[in-house]
Design a protein around this motif. Structure first.
Motif, mmCIF file in Angstrom:
data_model
loop_
_atom_site.group_PDB
_atom_site.id
_atom_site.type_symbol
_atom_site.label_atom_id
_atom_site.label_comp_id
_atom_site.label_asym_id
_atom_site.label_seq_id
_atom_site.Cartn_x
_atom_site.Cartn_y
_atom_site.Cartn_z
ATOM 1 N N ALA A 131 53.856 27.979 49.169
ATOM 2 C CA ALA A 131 53.090 26.733 49.251
ATOM 3 C C ALA A 131 51.733 26.873 48.573
ATOM 4 N N MET A 132 51.089 28.023 48.757
ATOM 5 C CA MET A 132 49.789 28.250 48.126
ATOM 6 C C MET A 132 49.898 28.269 46.601
ATOM 7 N N LEU A 133 51.043 28.744 46.083
ATOM 8 C CA LEU A 133 51.251 28.769 44.630
ATOM 9 C C LEU A 133 51.416 27.370 44.068
ATOM 10 N N TYR A 134 52.041 26.464 44.826
ATOM 11 C CA TYR A 134 52.385 25.148 44.312
ATOM 12 C C TYR A 134 51.333 24.081 44.579
ATOM 13 N N LEU A 135 50.359 24.352 45.437
ATOM 14 C CA LEU A 135 49.387 23.322 45.813
ATOM 15 C C LEU A 135 47.952 23.798 45.600
ATOM 16 N N PRO A 136 47.039 22.891 45.255
ATOM 17 C CA PRO A 136 45.618 23.224 45.301
ATOM 18 C C PRO A 136 45.231 23.598 46.721
ATOM 19 N N VAL A 137 44.243 24.479 46.875
ATOM 20 C CA VAL A 137 43.910 25.006 48.188
ATOM 21 C C VAL A 137 43.414 23.911 49.123
ATOM 22 N N SER A 138 42.733 22.905 48.589
ATOM 23 C CA SER A 138 42.254 21.822 49.448
ATOM 24 C C SER A 138 43.426 21.019 50.014
ATOM 25 N N THR A 139 44.416 20.702 49.163
ATOM 26 C CA THR A 139 45.593 19.969 49.621
ATOM 27 C C THR A 139 46.407 20.817 50.598
ATOM 28 N N PHE A 140 46.566 22.097 50.270
ATOM 29 C CA PHE A 140 47.296 23.006 51.153
ATOM 30 C C PHE A 140 46.666 23.050 52.544
ATOM 31 N N SER A 141 45.351 23.149 52.593
ATOM 32 C CA SER A 141 44.665 23.247 53.872
ATOM 33 C C SER A 141 44.844 21.987 54.707
ATOM 34 N N LEU A 142 44.772 20.838 54.067
ATOM 35 C CA LEU A 142 44.889 19.583 54.802
ATOM 36 C C LEU A 142 46.315 19.360 55.313
ATOM 37 N N VAL A 143 47.303 19.688 54.486
ATOM 38 C CA VAL A 143 48.691 19.530 54.938
ATOM 39 C C VAL A 143 49.000 20.514 56.070
ATOM 40 N N ALA A 144 48.418 21.718 55.994
ATOM 41 C CA ALA A 144 48.667 22.728 57.026
ATOM 42 C C ALA A 144 48.138 22.295 58.385
ATOM 43 N N ALA A 145 47.257 21.316 58.420
ATOM 44 C CA ALA A 145 46.731 20.832 59.695
ATOM 45 C C ALA A 145 47.807 20.196 60.562
ATOM 46 N N THR A 146 48.968 19.893 59.979
ATOM 47 C CA THR A 146 50.042 19.293 60.765
ATOM 48 C C THR A 146 50.599 20.257 61.809
ATOM 49 N N THR A 314 42.431 24.626 63.410
ATOM 50 C CA THR A 314 42.214 23.374 62.699
ATOM 51 C C THR A 314 40.734 23.138 62.413
ATOM 52 N N LEU A 315 39.863 23.875 63.104
ATOM 53 C CA LEU A 315 38.436 23.735 62.818
ATOM 54 C C LEU A 315 38.100 24.134 61.376
ATOM 55 N N ALA A 316 38.946 24.985 60.783
ATOM 56 C CA ALA A 316 38.735 25.379 59.389
ATOM 57 C C ALA A 316 39.093 24.268 58.421
ATOM 58 N N LEU A 317 39.678 23.198 58.926
ATOM 59 C CA LEU A 317 40.127 22.084 58.084
ATOM 60 C C LEU A 317 39.045 21.518 57.178
ATOM 61 N N PRO A 318 37.880 21.119 57.709
ATOM 62 C CA PRO A 318 36.860 20.585 56.802
ATOM 63 C C PRO A 318 36.201 21.670 55.965
ATOM 64 N N LEU A 319 36.281 22.930 56.414
ATOM 65 C CA LEU A 319 35.566 24.001 55.727
ATOM 66 C C LEU A 319 36.256 24.426 54.438
ATOM 67 N N VAL A 320 37.566 24.678 54.494
ATOM 68 C CA VAL A 320 38.279 25.219 53.336
ATOM 69 C C VAL A 320 38.280 24.261 52.143
ATOM 70 N N PRO A 321 38.583 22.959 52.311
ATOM 71 C CA PRO A 321 38.545 22.081 51.147
ATOM 72 C C PRO A 321 37.167 21.999 50.490
ATOM 73 N N VAL A 322 36.113 21.994 51.292
ATOM 74 C CA VAL A 322 34.757 21.949 50.716
ATOM 75 C C VAL A 322 34.472 23.215 49.941
ATOM 76 N N LEU A 323 34.836 24.370 50.493
ATOM 77 C CA LEU A 323 34.635 25.632 49.775
ATOM 78 C C LEU A 323 35.504 25.700 48.523
ATOM 79 N N ALA A 324 36.695 25.091 48.569
ATOM 80 C CA ALA A 324 37.561 25.070 47.394
ATOM 81 C C ALA A 324 36.939 24.241 46.275
ATOM 82 N N VAL A 325 36.258 23.157 46.627
ATOM 83 C CA VAL A 325 35.559 22.356 45.620
ATOM 84 C C VAL A 325 34.449 23.175 44.972
ATOM 85 N N VAL A 326 33.754 23.976 45.774
ATOM 86 C CA VAL A 326 32.627 24.773 45.271
ATOM 87 C C VAL A 326 33.108 25.926 44.406
ATOM 88 N N PHE A 327 34.120 26.679 44.873
ATOM 89 C CA PHE A 327 34.509 27.917 44.191
ATOM 90 C C PHE A 327 35.613 27.739 43.158
#
Length: 394
Positions: A131-146, A314-327
């Motif tokens: 899944a990490m190979l096929y998706l951007p990390v921000s999208t992966f993180s948000l979908v994983a919240a399910t 799930t608390l990492a949910l808002p953190l990972v996409p923001v860091l993915a935008v930065v890095f």
């Protein structure tokens, strides 16, 4: 000092006029508050460990693919290869003297559970790697919240967790959040990662499947601690983590050798964009991060519940996409913003459910609400009698 004045001082727990200190029983509410604080300090440490480990491992996993990493089984192995690090705290943790006389679970039963959970962890790690190979990390993180929504089902079926309105609201919101990301088109993100458009749907499906398996694992761990081990000591937590991750690592290593991917590791290391040292450090960071996250999760399961551990993740949910935008330069599109807000709302709904449960438990036990630093002796009708006689002649 009159007898009435001294009696009031005894009730309030203040000092006597002759310098004698209060030796009476501690007011119940103040003692509960201090014990509650001591209980939640290690819980907060576990939460921080889980959040930092999960965020670090997810971002480094994306860096591995971005910089030229291609071995799927090696990435899967990195999820659990850090298990030997937990042997150090396990060997340094003394046995619980209070549990010396308690019956221990059968070794064969524990071994079978560890093998089953370990193989399930290995499958889950493999799905997350794809899944990490096929998706951007921000999208992966948000979908994983399910995984929160899946955990609501597994907790109900396995751990007898009851459904409430906040839980149902969270399940619905998180489901729509994942659907929004899964069917929303984001051609720029897909193109930037050189992933065929057809792989995007596969990435979402694999993330959903991995989230469901992860939720199942958390509930199975909770059931193991409650019904089989019947102990929640640090030693048992470390034992379960090391045992299950060793099994997962052995399965991943066997698959790495059987698939022939091990032959490409030397060339992959030499072609890694940031050099050989960075290649090794990235994989080591992934291993350490996932072990920290797993240790925090298992400790939270033992201390509180699988549901609480999932909420913390799930608390990492808002953190990972923001860091993915930065890095990594991921684009925070409108679809992702809406999906993130929906997921955060689902998380807050779970937090509210946990808050209501705590209030119900406190009400059943007759406790005063947290924050009300009022001694029950002053509110009741029965006076508190000191345990020793004051040095005063009446």
């Amino acid at each position: 000092m009159t007898l009435a004045q001294e009696f009031q001082l005894q009730i309030r727990g203040k000092e006597y006029s002759h310098g004698d200190s209060w030796d009476g029983p501690e007011p119940a509410t103040c003692g509960l508050k201090r014990r509650g604080a001591r209980r939640w300090v290690p819980v907060l440490v576990d939460m921080l460990m889980m959040l930092c480990g999960e965020a670090m491992a997810t971002l480094l996993g994306r860096l591995y693919y971005n910089a030229g990493g291609k071995s799927m089984w090696l990435a899967t192995l990195a999820h659990s290869a850090g298990a030997p690090l937990m042997l150090v705290p396990l060997l340094l943790t003394p046995r619980d003297a209070s549990a010396a006389g308690e019956p221990r679970p059968a070794a064969g039963k524990i071994a079978a559970i560890c093998v089953g959970l370990g193989l399930l962890i290995g499958c889950d790690n493999l799905m997350y790697s794809y899944a990490m190979l096929y998706l951007p990390v921000s999208t992966f993180s948000l979908v994983a919240a399910t995984q929160l929504a899946f955990n609501a089902v597994t907790s109900r079926l396995i751990n007898a967790q009851r459904f409430t309105a906040p839980i149902l609201n969270s399940v619905v919101v998180l489901t729509f959040s994942a659907a929004l990301l899964g069917f929303g088109s984001d051609d720029d993100d897909v193109a930037s990662y050189h992933v065929p458009r057809g792989k995007r749907a596969a990435g979402v499906a694999l993330t959903l499947a991995a989230s469901a398996v992860y939720a199942l694992l958390l509930s199975l761990f909770e059931a193991t601690f409650e019904t089989v081990i019947r102990a929640q000591t640090l030693r048992w937590v470390l034992t379960m983590q090391v045992s299950t991750n060793v099994v997962a690592s052995a399965a991943s290593a066997a698959a790495l050798l059987a698939s022939g991917e091990w032959r490409t590791i030397r060339g992959e290391m030499a072609a890694f964009e940031h050099g050989i040292a960075s290649y090794v450090a990235t994989l080591a960071g992934i291993a350490v991060g996932w072990q920290a996250a797993a240790l925090g999760a298992v400790r939270l399961i033992a201390r509180v519940s699988s549901l609480f551990a999932n909420v913390t993740g799930t608390l990492a949910l808002p953190l990972v996409p923001v860091l993915a935008v930065v890095f990594f330069g991921d684009k925070m599109t409108g679809v992702k913003v809406v999906a993130m807000l929906m997921a955060v709302w689902g998380f807050l709904s779970y937090v509210y459910h946990h808050y209501l449960d705590d209030r119900r438990v406190a009400a059943r036990k007759g406790r005063v609400a947290p924050g009300d630093c009022v001694c029950t002796a002053l509110m009741g009708t029965q006076a508190v009698v000191p345990t020793r006689k004051p040095d005063v002649d009446y």
